[in-house]
Design a protein around this motif. Structure first.
Motif, short mmCIF file in Angstrom:
data_model
loop_
_atom_site.label_atom_id
_atom_site.label_comp_id
_atom_site.label_asym_id
_atom_site.label_seq_id
_atom_site.Cartn_x
_atom_site.Cartn_y
_atom_site.Cartn_z
N SER A 166 -5.58 10.45 -0.88
CA SER A 166 -5.01 9.11 -2.46
C SER A 166 -5.75 9.29 -3.48
O SER A 166 -5.68 10.74 -4.01
CB SER A 166 -6.11 7.94 -1.92
OG SER A 166 -7.76 7.78 -2.77
N THR B 158 2.96 2.52 -8.67
CA THR B 158 3.86 4.00 -7.73
C THR B 158 5.09 2.73 -7.04
O THR B 158 5.29 2.10 -7.06
CB THR B 158 3.44 4.69 -6.87
OG1 THR B 158 3.15 6.36 -6.08
CG2 THR B 158 1.99 3.77 -6.04
N TYR B 159 5.21 3.97 -5.45
CA TYR B 159 6.01 3.23 -4.70
C TYR B 159 4.55 3.13 -2.95
O TYR B 159 3.97 3.63 -3.03
CB TYR B 159 6.99 3.87 -3.99
CG TYR B 159 8.08 4.18 -5.05
CD1 TYR B 159 9.25 3.45 -6.06
CD2 TYR B 159 7.86 6.17 -6.29
CE1 TYR B 159 10.21 3.69 -6.99
CE2 TYR B 159 8.63 5.89 -7.47
CZ TYR B 159 10.31 4.86 -8.04
OH TYR B 159 10.50 4.71 -8.80
N PHE B 160 5.69 1.23 -2.50
CA PHE B 160 4.67 1.19 -1.84
C PHE B 160 5.33 1.01 -0.59
O PHE B 160 7.16 0.82 -1.05
CB PHE B 160 3.81 0.07 -2.44
CG PHE B 160 3.45 0.20 -2.93
CD1 PHE B 160 1.83 0.38 -3.49
CD2 PHE B 160 3.37 -0.63 -4.78
CE1 PHE B 160 1.27 1.12 -4.73
CE2 PHE B 160 2.42 -0.65 -5.72
CZ PHE B 160 1.45 -0.10 -6.07
N THR B 161 5.13 0.09 0.55
CA THR B 161 5.44 -0.36 1.67
C THR B 161 6.24 -1.12 1.73
O THR B 161 6.85 -0.59 2.61
CB THR B 161 4.88 -0.05 2.62
OG1 THR B 161 3.38 -0.78 2.12
CG2 THR B 161 4.21 1.20 3.49
N GLY C 115 4.28 7.16 -1.69
CA GLY C 115 3.40 6.91 -2.94
C GLY C 115 2.56 7.58 -3.39
O GLY C 115 3.55 9.02 -3.72
N ASP C 116 1.72 7.38 -4.62
CA ASP C 116 1.00 8.39 -5.11
C ASP C 116 -0.03 9.43 -3.98
O ASP C 116 0.42 8.85 -3.00
CB ASP C 116 0.58 7.94 -6.23
CG ASP C 116 -0.29 6.85 -6.23
OD1 ASP C 116 -0.69 6.64 -4.31
OD2 ASP C 116 -1.12 6.00 -6.53
N HIS D 123 5.16 10.42 3.78
CA HIS D 123 4.26 10.16 2.54
C HIS D 123 5.31 9.10 1.89
O HIS D 123 6.78 8.97 1.35
CB HIS D 123 4.51 11.58 1.79
CG HIS D 123 3.31 11.49 0.30
ND1 HIS D 123 3.16 12.35 -0.46
CD2 HIS D 123 2.63 10.23 -0.12
CE1 HIS D 123 2.19 12.13 -1.44
NE2 HIS D 123 1.78 10.57 -1.35
N SER E 117 1.29 -0.99 0.16
CA SER E 117 -0.10 0.09 -0.08
C SER E 117 0.85 1.25 -0.26
O SER E 117 2.32 1.53 0.32
CB SER E 117 -0.76 -0.17 1.64
OG SER E 117 0.00 0.17 2.27
N THR E 118 0.20 2.28 -0.42
CA THR E 118 1.02 3.55 -0.31
C THR E 118 0.92 3.97 1.56
O THR E 118 0.39 3.66 2.46
CB THR E 118 0.66 4.74 -0.84
OG1 THR E 118 -0.79 4.96 -0.36
CG2 THR E 118 0.63 4.51 -2.46
#
Length: 252
Positions: A184, A155-158, A127-128, A125, A109-110
């Motif tokens: 979001s 995007t980038y996630f945890t 991600g998006d 923050h 998730s973001t």
């Protein structure tokens, strides 16, 4: 004592409805006598346990910030990133993944968060999505922009490799801030222009309504937010949508 009014809403996107899935956006807000912390996490729809991952990181992050705000505010960026990413977020996700015998990435998730104590704030923050503020002069300002991956639709996630390179931290005082808000990417499609880095006028309208609302009227403002999202966002995006706003007030 400083007080913060809160409104928020999450809304399932039409794409998830068609797939028979639920909303995978999660919002958490907690507070004690001194500190308030909010988080928003957008579960990555292509992974099987994205909702669980979004729930874990938003809950763990806010609880940790409530209990460790002073240390977090005064520590070096590198120390805070390591503590949050590895001791709090990744350890919690890894524990859940092993217990349930699933892949770590299935919890992707973001994450967007903010915590406020006295005159100080911390925001972060991955991600998006977007984090914004409204100044005491009524100007809305982007605090943290969306970060896309190599391609436009990711995007980038945890759970991403080298996530610390994509973990953005912001710390400062709230002397000139009346509102914090975060959304979001689904809501950003409706309220945020990434080219001009500007927000739709609706953001200021909700902040103004919330500022004027008495304690008993906050729920009415929240219902108005829900109605706008449910009626108008669906024509702009098929993604899950979530938004949370904090408005400073001097409630008695």
């Amino acid at each position: 004592m400083n007080n913060w009014k809160i409104i928020s809403h999450t809304m399932i996107g039409s794409s998830h409805q068609e797939q028979g899935k639920g909303c995978e956006d999660v919002i958490v807000a907690i507070k004690n006598e001194e500190t308030i912390a909010i988080a928003l996490a957008d579960g990555a729809g292509s992974f099987s346990k994205a909702l669980e991952g979004a729930t874990i990181v938003s809950e763990r992050c806010t609880k940790w910030l409530i209990n460790n705000f002073d240390w977090a505010y005064s520590s070096k960026d590198s120390m805070l990133k390591h503590r949050l990413l590895f001791n709090v977020i990744k350890r919690s996700l890894d524990r859940f993944a092993k217990k349930n015998k699933i892949g770590f990435k299935e919890l992707s998730s973001t994450l967007l968060f903010a915590a406020i104590k006295d005159n100080r704030y911390i925001a972060g923050h991955i991600g998006d999505g977007v984090i914004g503020i409204i100044t005491k002069d009524g100007e809305n300002v982007t605090l943290s922009e969306p970060e896309r991956g190599e391609f436009a639709n990711n995007t980038y996630f945890t759970t991403s490799p080298h996530v610390s390179k994509h973990f953005r931290l912001h710390r400062g005082t709230i002397s000139n801030i009346d509102s914090f808000f975060m959304m979001s990417d689904g809501s950003a499609d409706c309220l945020y222009n990434q080219v001009s880095n500007t927000f739709a006028p609706a953001i200021n309208k909700f902040a103004t309504s919330l500022a004027k609302a008495s304690e008993s009227e906050i729920e009415q403002v929240n219902e108005s937010l829900r109605d706008v999202m449910e009626q108008h966002f669906r024509t702009r995006t098929n993604d899950d949508c979530s938004l949370i706003m904090l408005q400073w007030t001097n409630l008695k």
